[in-house]
Design a protein around this motif. Structure first.
Motif, short mmCIF file in Angstrom:
data_model
loop_
_atom_site.label_atom_id
_atom_site.label_comp_id
_atom_site.label_asym_id
_atom_site.label_seq_id
_atom_site.Cartn_x
_atom_site.Cartn_y
_atom_site.Cartn_z
N ALA A 58 -46.73 -16.24 13.59
CA ALA A 58 -46.10 -14.86 13.71
C ALA A 58 -47.19 -13.78 13.05
O ALA A 58 -47.78 -12.78 13.41
CB ALA A 58 -44.86 -14.49 13.40
N HIS A 125 -45.40 -5.89 22.77
CA HIS A 125 -44.11 -6.69 22.78
C HIS A 125 -43.77 -7.34 21.27
O HIS A 125 -43.25 -8.55 21.64
CB HIS A 125 -43.94 -7.35 24.09
CG HIS A 125 -44.10 -6.81 25.44
ND1 HIS A 125 -43.20 -5.91 25.69
CD2 HIS A 125 -45.16 -6.72 25.95
CE1 HIS A 125 -43.57 -5.50 26.78
NE2 HIS A 125 -44.80 -5.76 26.95
N LEU A 126 -43.99 -6.99 20.15
CA LEU A 126 -43.69 -7.42 19.08
C LEU A 126 -42.35 -6.77 18.32
O LEU A 126 -42.26 -7.05 17.28
CB LEU A 126 -44.95 -7.57 18.12
CG LEU A 126 -46.27 -8.70 18.68
CD1 LEU A 126 -47.39 -8.40 17.85
CD2 LEU A 126 -45.60 -9.94 18.38
N PRO A 128 -39.10 -6.32 17.69
CA PRO A 128 -37.70 -7.10 18.18
C PRO A 128 -36.66 -6.22 19.17
O PRO A 128 -36.74 -5.30 18.77
CB PRO A 128 -37.01 -7.27 16.84
CG PRO A 128 -38.24 -7.33 15.74
CD PRO A 128 -39.14 -6.15 16.14
N GLY A 129 -36.17 -7.15 19.88
CA GLY A 129 -35.23 -6.27 20.75
C GLY A 129 -35.35 -6.86 22.12
O GLY A 129 -35.82 -7.94 22.49
N PHE A 132 -39.06 -7.97 23.54
CA PHE A 132 -39.83 -8.75 22.69
C PHE A 132 -40.55 -9.90 23.59
O PHE A 132 -39.87 -10.22 24.64
CB PHE A 132 -38.96 -9.53 21.76
CG PHE A 132 -39.65 -10.16 20.77
CD1 PHE A 132 -40.42 -9.23 19.64
CD2 PHE A 132 -40.18 -11.40 20.48
CE1 PHE A 132 -41.08 -9.87 18.47
CE2 PHE A 132 -40.81 -11.99 19.42
CZ PHE A 132 -41.32 -10.91 18.33
N LYS A 136 -40.90 -16.89 22.59
CA LYS A 136 -40.96 -16.88 21.12
C LYS A 136 -39.66 -17.28 20.53
O LYS A 136 -38.58 -16.95 20.92
CB LYS A 136 -41.67 -15.69 20.53
CG LYS A 136 -42.89 -15.33 21.24
CD LYS A 136 -44.07 -16.35 20.55
CE LYS A 136 -45.34 -15.91 21.18
NZ LYS A 136 -46.22 -16.64 21.08
N GLY A 138 -36.79 -17.83 17.27
CA GLY A 138 -35.89 -16.61 16.76
C GLY A 138 -36.66 -16.34 15.40
O GLY A 138 -36.95 -15.04 15.16
N GLN A 141 -39.38 -14.06 15.91
CA GLN A 141 -39.20 -12.67 15.97
C GLN A 141 -38.68 -11.99 14.46
O GLN A 141 -38.70 -10.72 14.33
CB GLN A 141 -37.95 -12.54 16.80
CG GLN A 141 -37.41 -11.12 17.34
CD GLN A 141 -36.62 -10.85 18.57
OE1 GLN A 141 -36.20 -9.91 18.84
NE2 GLN A 141 -36.75 -11.94 19.48
N MET A 142 -38.10 -12.87 13.74
CA MET A 142 -37.34 -12.52 12.46
C MET A 142 -38.45 -12.06 11.74
O MET A 142 -38.40 -11.16 10.79
CB MET A 142 -36.71 -13.70 11.79
CG MET A 142 -36.21 -13.40 10.37
SD MET A 142 -35.22 -11.99 10.30
CE MET A 142 -33.63 -12.92 10.68
N TRP A 144 -41.22 -10.43 12.59
CA TRP A 144 -41.35 -9.13 13.14
C TRP A 144 -40.38 -8.01 12.83
O TRP A 144 -40.63 -7.04 12.44
CB TRP A 144 -42.03 -9.04 14.47
CG TRP A 144 -43.24 -9.78 14.72
CD1 TRP A 144 -43.42 -10.81 14.94
CD2 TRP A 144 -44.36 -9.15 14.26
NE1 TRP A 144 -44.97 -11.04 14.97
CE2 TRP A 144 -45.58 -10.09 14.58
CE3 TRP A 144 -44.85 -7.68 13.87
CZ2 TRP A 144 -46.66 -9.51 14.27
CZ3 TRP A 144 -45.87 -7.18 13.74
CH2 TRP A 144 -47.04 -8.20 13.94
N TRP A 145 -39.09 -8.54 12.81
CA TRP A 145 -38.19 -7.71 12.30
C TRP A 145 -38.26 -7.24 10.93
O TRP A 145 -38.26 -6.21 10.34
CB TRP A 145 -36.85 -8.40 12.34
CG TRP A 145 -35.62 -7.63 12.17
CD1 TRP A 145 -34.98 -6.90 13.05
CD2 TRP A 145 -34.85 -7.53 10.80
NE1 TRP A 145 -33.87 -6.27 12.35
CE2 TRP A 145 -33.85 -6.74 11.01
CE3 TRP A 145 -34.84 -8.14 9.61
CZ2 TRP A 145 -32.96 -6.33 9.99
CZ3 TRP A 145 -33.98 -7.66 8.47
CH2 TRP A 145 -33.21 -6.76 8.67
#
Lengths: 210, 96
Positions: A58, A125-126, A128-129, A132, A136, A138, A141-142, A144-145
């Motif tokens: 990521a 599209h990075l 989170p939501g 996204f 990819k 979880g 995405q975490m 990027w969160w």
């Protein structure tokens, strides 16, 4: 009375004690801020250790050029605000105002670059939501969160810092009593703390295993 | 006491900070693998030390101020230590 000197409040024995109280107060505030950011750093440590592979993958999408330039900008702004404190102690309000103005310009440049970076990430599209990147994991995405929350919270601190610096700039220029060596010292200590937080965000979000 | 707190001294610290930034960026480009993160964090702590000691005036402050500056980090260390005590003893990917 000397320009920019802080009037002695009645609860203090002398100016030295008053100055020590300013430092103590800000350091206590910084301790609460360390805990505030600390929870997020802890979340980062836990998730990164659990999903180190996804985090490394990521982090390849972060913009290391903007991150590095922004680090240099904040380090420089710390220098200019430290110089403003020195000038306040030798009663040079014009130099103080000029150095605070420099610091603000650097802070605004930091925010402008951060905004540019955010808009790039959002169009990639990075964010989170629902929109996204498809496919990819979880943990990906975490990362990027955590990126958006931690750098966003930091940016909020930069915005607040810019507000305080603008207020002290106006006071130093107008010769107001509420802009004195102690209030400028307190402002600078806060700004250095915000800089120091970024010093840790930089390797965690931009440099991991490139 | 504060005689050596000059603009020149602060400028040296600023240049040292930029030097450390350049070093940490260059080292990350080399791809140090597993030791990459520890090295980057060591450099971050070196920067924190310079900022706290020179820009935040701790070098010229009293011992009680050193204590004040450290308390937040003590609580943070406890937070991290107790949490990892849990995770590190859960088994799975954490116990490898």
């Amino acid at each position: 009375m000397r320009e920019l000197s802080a009037p002695l409040a009645e609860q203090f024995e002398d100016t030295q004690q008053q100055e020590a109280a300013v430092h103590t107060g800000i350091w206590v505030f910084i301790a609460t801020e360390v805990m505030f950011f600390g929870g997020l750093f802890l979340a980062y440590i836990v998730y990164r250790t659990t999903y180190s592979h996804a985090f490394t993958e990521a982090a390849r999408h972060s913009n290391v050029l903007i991150g590095t330039v922004n680090t240099a900008i904040l380090l420089t702004s710390s220098f200019t605000v430290a110089a403003a404190v020195l000038q306040a102690k030798v009663a040079k309000p014009k130099s103080v105002a000029m150095l605070l103005a420099f610091t603000s310009v650097l802070g605004l440049a930091f925010l402008a670059l951060k905004g540019l970076e955010y808009s790039q990430h959002i169009s990639d599209h990075l964010l989170p939501g629902g929109s996204f990147q498809r496919g990819k994991s979880g943990p990906f995405q975490m990362f990027w969160w955590l990126y958006f929350v931690m750098t966003g919270l930091h940016a909020l601190h930069v915005i607040i810092g810019l507000g305080i610096i603008a207020w002290q700039f106006a006071g130093a220029l107008g010769g107001r009593a509420w802009a004195n060596e102690n209030s400028i010292t307190a402002t600078a200590l806060y700004w250095h703390f915000v800089d120091a937080i970024w010093v840790f965000l930089y390797p965690l979000f931009y440099l991991i295993q490139r | 006491m504060k005689a050596d707190r000059t603009i020149k001294r602060l400028a040296f610290v600023w240049l040292a900070l930029l030097g450390l930034l350049l070093a940490t960026w260059a080292l990350s480009r080399l791809g140090l693998g597993r030791i990459g993160l520890p090295v980057a964090l060591a450099i971050a702590f070196a920067k924190l030390f310079l900022i706290a000691a020179y820009f935040m005036e701790l070098k010229w402050s009293s011992k009680s101020m050193w204590l004040m500056s450290g308390v937040g980090f003590v609580w943070l260390a406890i937070l991290i230590e107790l949490t990892l005590t849990d995770y590190l003893t859960r088994g799975g990917s954490w116990s490898q």
